[in-house]
Design a protein around this motif. Structure first.
Motif, PDB file in Angstrom:
ATOM      1  N   UNK A 180      19.693 -43.583 -48.920  1.00 18.32           N
ATOM      2  CA  UNK A 180      18.415 -43.397 -48.241  1.00 18.32           C
ATOM      3  C   UNK A 180      18.542 -42.236 -47.268  1.00 18.32           C
ATOM      4  N   UNK A 181      17.630 -41.282 -47.389  1.00 17.85           N
ATOM      5  CA  UNK A 181      17.688 -40.078 -46.557  1.00 17.85           C
ATOM      6  C   UNK A 181      16.576 -40.061 -45.497  1.00 17.85           C
ATOM      7  N   UNK A 182      15.350 -40.485 -45.883  1.00 20.06           N
ATOM      8  CA  UNK A 182      14.211 -40.372 -44.965  1.00 20.06           C
ATOM      9  C   UNK A 182      13.309 -41.591 -45.104  1.00 20.06           C
ATOM     10  N   UNK A 183      12.811 -42.083 -43.963  1.00 18.10           N
ATOM     11  CA  UNK A 183      11.780 -43.108 -43.923  1.00 18.10           C
ATOM     12  C   UNK A 183      10.525 -42.474 -43.343  1.00 18.10           C
ATOM     13  N   UNK A 184       9.373 -42.738 -43.976  1.00 18.60           N
ATOM     14  CA  UNK A 184       8.116 -42.116 -43.529  1.00 18.60           C
ATOM     15  C   UNK A 184       6.993 -43.141 -43.560  1.00 18.60           C
ATOM     16  N   UNK A 185       6.201 -43.117 -42.527  1.00 20.57           N
ATOM     17  CA  UNK A 185       4.954 -43.878 -42.527  1.00 20.57           C
ATOM     18  C   UNK A 185       3.873 -42.952 -41.979  1.00 20.57           C
ATOM     19  N   UNK A 227      19.207 -46.655 -57.093  1.00 18.09           N
ATOM     20  CA  UNK A 227      18.257 -46.594 -55.980  1.00 18.09           C
ATOM     21  C   UNK A 227      18.151 -47.943 -55.278  1.00 18.09           C
ATOM     22  N   UNK A 228      18.087 -49.005 -56.056  1.00 16.20           N
ATOM     23  CA  UNK A 228      18.000 -50.326 -55.429  1.00 16.20           C
ATOM     24  C   UNK A 228      19.269 -50.655 -54.659  1.00 16.20           C
ATOM     25  N   UNK A 229      20.423 -50.240 -55.203  1.00 10.74           N
ATOM     26  CA  UNK A 229      21.679 -50.475 -54.489  1.00 10.74           C
ATOM     27  C   UNK A 229      21.687 -49.719 -53.169  1.00 10.74           C
ATOM     28  N   UNK A 235      12.312 -31.095 -51.157  1.00 10.43           N
ATOM     29  CA  UNK A 235      13.687 -30.993 -50.683  1.00 10.43           C
ATOM     30  C   UNK A 235      14.683 -31.646 -51.609  1.00 10.43           C
ATOM     31  N   UNK A 236      14.250 -31.987 -52.814  1.00  9.07           N
ATOM     32  CA  UNK A 236      15.150 -32.579 -53.795  1.00  9.07           C
ATOM     33  C   UNK A 236      15.337 -34.069 -53.637  1.00  9.07           C
ATOM     34  N   UNK A 237      14.437 -34.732 -52.905  1.00  4.00           N
ATOM     35  CA  UNK A 237      14.565 -36.166 -52.679  1.00  4.00           C
ATOM     36  C   UNK A 237      13.736 -36.948 -53.687  1.00  4.00           C
ATOM     37  N   UNK A 262       6.694 -44.491 -47.138  1.00  6.98           N
ATOM     38  CA  UNK A 262       7.496 -43.842 -48.174  1.00  6.98           C
ATOM     39  C   UNK A 262       8.974 -43.948 -47.802  1.00  6.98           C
ATOM     40  N   UNK A 263       9.790 -44.117 -48.802  1.00  6.26           N
ATOM     41  CA  UNK A 263      11.241 -44.086 -48.607  1.00  6.26           C
ATOM     42  C   UNK A 263      11.793 -43.027 -49.549  1.00  6.26           C
ATOM     43  N   UNK A 264      12.554 -42.086 -48.998  1.00  7.45           N
ATOM     44  CA  UNK A 264      13.073 -40.955 -49.775  1.00  7.45           C
ATOM     45  C   UNK A 264      14.581 -41.074 -49.893  1.00  7.45           C
ATOM     46  N   UNK A 265      15.080 -40.916 -51.113  1.00  6.26           N
ATOM     47  CA  UNK A 265      16.510 -41.040 -51.387  1.00  6.26           C
ATOM     48  C   UNK A 265      17.012 -39.738 -51.992  1.00  6.26           C
ATOM     49  N   UNK A 266      18.282 -39.485 -51.790  1.00  6.33           N
ATOM     50  CA  UNK A 266      18.869 -38.283 -52.377  1.00  6.33           C
ATOM     51  C   UNK A 266      20.033 -38.660 -53.284  1.00  6.33           C
ATOM     52  N   UNK A 267      20.171 -37.858 -54.335  1.00  8.82           N
ATOM     53  CA  UNK A 267      21.271 -37.981 -55.286  1.00  8.82           C
ATOM     54  C   UNK A 267      21.830 -36.574 -55.457  1.00  8.82           C
TER      55      UNK A 267
END
Length: 842
Positions: A319-324, A362-364, A446-448, A477-482
């Motif tokens: 998890x990289x970013x949390x947004x509301x 992603x769930x992990x 940003x590639x998330x 929104x929840x943004x994840x990076x790989x």
């Protein structure tokens, strides 16, 4: 569910049951027995010709020559036998690697094991695309459907439900070999191997099948044509020799010798070993070859279609970013920072919308972030009970899970999915929707990987059929990076240098896809095409857009299939990666289907030609290198075969034309076979990839390996060697040497020039002297063994007499040595000259 349903078997108990019940596999197809291999060798034309020669020597009263031939027969048979057994062992090793995999619970942990190691009592986890490894009783299921057509003939998938208590019915039983078409489940194994339903009706699950490849068909045709023509010429030669010299047995011997020289019996062995050992070498590089013809096409691949997650990226999300709509917070890579209270709900409902025992990356990542960032807060609900769930579907790219708290009557529903899908579930007005879409696009740029999160409450016990019937509230929104794998940019640059175009196909947001593509080093001069664009284009328009587009996003399996078909229609040779059950059609449609070994489904693996056991792009590039290596080394072996046979054929005909005694006898050709066979099958196969091979354009798919270039190179090299050897024999006779001495010198020069031919053709981009130190143990062993045998033939009087030789004097020996050097020089000169012409050819 009992405790074992969660904990599974212990490793010790599983080993004990495996020993008691045996491996979970069905009787394999009958393998080549030793007797069948020997019988196949005995029926080879070369062996039959040798028996005929032995009979002629017995008729002539030459028992020593007959025994010598018999000894050589056993040596040649031993070499052929060992080579074929080696190919068999390679294919058996591949069969073991390609056995189905199963995700089981052992020692309270989910581990993936070979399907043959599953035992009764194992707890197996099933997901969409898996093939059920054994007969099982379901303990838990979520929208699980299974295709049982292979057992029942019914084409409609069957919905399965967990068994209440210890009972089992037809709707709670799943059977070995049937694919899971939707949903997930957990079950206890009840029967394995021959005791399963599949075993009882005697069906066999296929491993790696031996197929006749295009090159094998071409080679079989060449062998048949040359063999028929050679035998016809041998008959003519035998008649002419017998009539001219009134020696019919001698004529028959000369004809058989010519036939032995002409018949290219090495070609089928060379191909079988190159393809079998090539597949085996790929398996050692963590690339499983399920379809042997794929090895041939790898060198011709022009387009690699790859997905993003796990192939270009490391497939380890965080998890990289949390947004509301009220706040935004970036999480650093290290440490557990405090998260603003206003964003706790985003992570809370993202966790609730995920599986507790997550296998999806992603769930992990969401579960790990929740355990770390929401620890000691009221936002983690480990005591809540899961009531039901609504899985992700093709129509709705979102999933919802329904929870019941111990002290609340209302049920809580948490949803997560593509931002567009969550907006749709929440029925937001256009103004709010536009703001959320803009935020999602900015994060994706940003590639998330961006997911929307929503929650709802439902007061009634009876749940609706569709997610749309809940009154969802948008949470955030929840943004994840790989991250991109470290070796991917260099690998893609190598593909570009090799004339191979890399195309990325992903279900991600366009901004995410373009960002990852730039980080990976893909050419992104044009715009990305979405699945909606592909649906809107007709076939001609789509083909016209393909050359300018390397990134395809928001694509689904049907889009991948259409893209592969369009690329093929444009004349490209396509390799395609996939991991899901719905990727199987695209994998089948591609020239080379490539499945993921770790995260891929069994159905995808069975539809593919190659399986990347490491799931990374570097493995795919390794497969391309091996494909080019196999193609290049096969061509070298073919050139050597033509070059080595040309002087043997010429020396078999020359006595009739020049009135000389026989220059080569069957025993001489057998000695040469000891050099030619291992060299073609082992020395050339073990040669590394040529320097610069990955900077060359892919070969044309219609190009034959045994073409005019191979034939001309071999004939030029072998023709020059033939003329030099004929000159050596004529000079020896002219200076008064006996025929036996002249034959000995000529034969020694022929053996040494054959070694030179191997050295010249081992690497077409390097001088022979530069290859002396290169690592190829087979060439070193062959060189030492050949020189030792040649020395024994010339130095040991009984052996020398059996070869019809006499010891030459020093001057003649020096002439033979000079002729050998001249032969090697000639071969190198022709190789470099023809290589230069090939490079200058437009």
């Amino acid at each position: 569910m009992n405790a074992r349903g969660l904990d599974g078997l212990s490793t010790e108990e599983a080993c004990s049951r495996l020993a008691r019940h045996g491996p979970n596999e069905l009787p394999a197809a009958r393998q080549n027995s030793l007797l069948r291999l020997v019988r196949g060798i005995v029926l080879e034309p070369m062996f039959l010709l040798l028996l005929a020669c032995g009979a002629i020597y017995l008729a002539l009263g030459d028992m020593h020559e007959a025994l010598m031939l018999l000894a050589f027969v056993f040596v040649i048979m031993g070499i052929s036998f060992s080579q074929q057994r080696r190919a068999e062992r390679s294919l058996l090793a591949l069969r073991d690697i390609s056995s189905p995999r199963a995700l089981v619970v052992r020692d309270r942990r989910a581990v993936r094991i070979a399907g043959r190691e599953v035992v009764p009592g194992d707890i197996v986890l099933l997901a969409e695309g898996d093939r059920v490894p054994a007969d099982m009783r379901l303990l838990e299921s979520a929208s699980l459907t299974v295709d049982e057509s292979m057992l029942s003939g019914e084409s409609v998938p069957v919905m399965k439900h967990a068994a209440p208590g210890a009972t089992q019915g037809s709707d709670s039983a799943v059977y070995a070999g049937t694919p899971v078409t939707q949903g997930t489940g957990r079950g206890e194994v009840t029967a394995t191997g021959a005791k399963s339903a599949l075993g009882r009706i005697g069906m066999s699950l296929g491993g790696i099948e031996k197929e006749t490849t295009p090159v094998q068909k071409e080679t079989r045709r060449i062998v048949n044509v040359v063999a028929v023509a050679g035998l016809a010429l041998a008959a003519v030669l035998a008649g002419a020799y017998g009539a001219m010299r009134q020696d019919w047995l001698g004529g028959l011997l000369a004809g058989i010798t010519f036939a032995m020289a002409v018949v290219p019996e090495e070609l089928p062995v060379v191909l079988a070993l190159f393809l079998g050992l090539g597949a085996w070498r790929l398996s050692r590089a963590q690339v499983l070859t399920r379809n042997i013809p794929a090895v041939e096409l790898l060198g011709a691949t022009t387009v690699l279609c790859v997905d993003k997650t796990g192939t270009l990226t490391v497939n380890r999300m965080r998890v990289r970013t949390l947004w509301s709509e009220q706040a935004e917070h970036d999480l650093p890579q290290q440490g557990a920072p405090a998260v603003p209270e206003s964003l706790h709900g985003v992570l809370e409902y993202a966790v609730l919308a995920s599986h507790r025992q997550a296998f999806d990356p992603m769930e992990a990542a969401i579960g790990h972030a929740g355990a770390e960032l929401l620890a000691d807060t009221e936002h983690l609900h480990r005591d809540w009970t899961l009531v039901s769930d609504y899985p992700l579907s093709r129509e709705m790219l979102a999933m919802s899970r329904v929870w019941q708290s111990p002290d609340l009557q209302n049920r809580v529903i948490a949803a997560k999915g593509a931002p567009e899908a969550i907006i749709d579930l929440c029925h937001l007005d256009p103004g709010r929707s536009a703001g959320i879409v803009a935020a999602a696009g900015r994060l994706a740029a940003g590639g998330l990987r961006v997911l929307g999160v929503a929650e709802a409450a439902f007061p009634r016990q009876a749940l609706p059929v569709s997610q749309h019937d809940f009154a969802f509230r948008f949470v955030g929104l929840i943004a994840l990076e790989d991250p991109v794998r470290a070796d991917v940019p260099a690998a893609i640059a190598e593909c570009r240098a090799a004339g191979i175009r890399v195309v990325m196909m992903t279900g991600d947001h366009p901004n995410t896809a373009m960002s990852i593509a730039r980080q990976a080093g893909l050419t992104v001069d044009g715009d990305a095409l979405t699945g909606a664009d592909i649906d809107a284009f007709d076939d001609e328009t789509l083909r016209s857009r393909l050359p300018q587009t390397n990134v395809f996003c928001r694509v689904q399996p049907q889009h991948k299939l259409r893209l592969v078909q369009s690329l093929r229609a444009s004349g490209e040779i396509v390799a395609m990666t996939g991991d899901g059950i719905n990727d199987a059609p695209a994998l089948k449609a591609a020239h080379i289907g490539v499945a993921m070994g770790a995260r891929g489904t069994d159905v995808a693996r069975e539809a593919a030609d190659l399986v990347l056991l490491n799931d990374d792009f570097a493995s795919l590039l390794t497969a391309v290198r091996y494909g080019r290596r196999v193609t290049g080394n096969l061509r070298k072996a073919f050139v050597f075969l033509v070059a080595a046979h040309t002087p043997i054929i010429g020396l078999s005909i020359a006595p009739l034309l020049a009135g000389w005694p026989m220059l080569l006898m069957p025993v001489h050709i057998l000695f040469l076979q000891l050099i030619i066979d291992p060299s073609c099958s082992l020395v050339f196969e073990a040669e590394p990839l040529e320097t610069g091979a990955m900077q060359a354009r892919p070969r044309r798919p219609e190009a034959r390996l045994f073409d005019a270039t191979v034939l001309s190179r071999g004939l030029w090299q072998g023709g020059g060697v033939l003329l030099i050897l004929l000159a050596v024999f004529a000079l020896a006779r002219q200076v008064g040497q006996s025929d036996e001495a002249a034959r000995a010198v000529m034969f020694a020069a022929l053996v040494l020039s054959s070694i030179g031919l191997i050295q010249v053709n081992r690497n077409w981009g390097m001088l022979p002297s530069g290859m002396l130190g290169s690592a190829n143990p087979y060439f070193a062993w062959m060189l030492v063994a050949t020189l030792a045998l040649l020395a024994a033939v010339l130095a040991v009087p009984p052996v020398r007499s059996l070869f019809a030789f006499s010891m030459p004097d020093l001057r003649l020996a020096l002439v033979g040595a000079a002729a050998s050097v001249l032969c090697v020089g000639w071969c190198e000169w022709t190789r470099r000259r023809l290589q230069g012409r090939a490079l200058r050819r437009p």
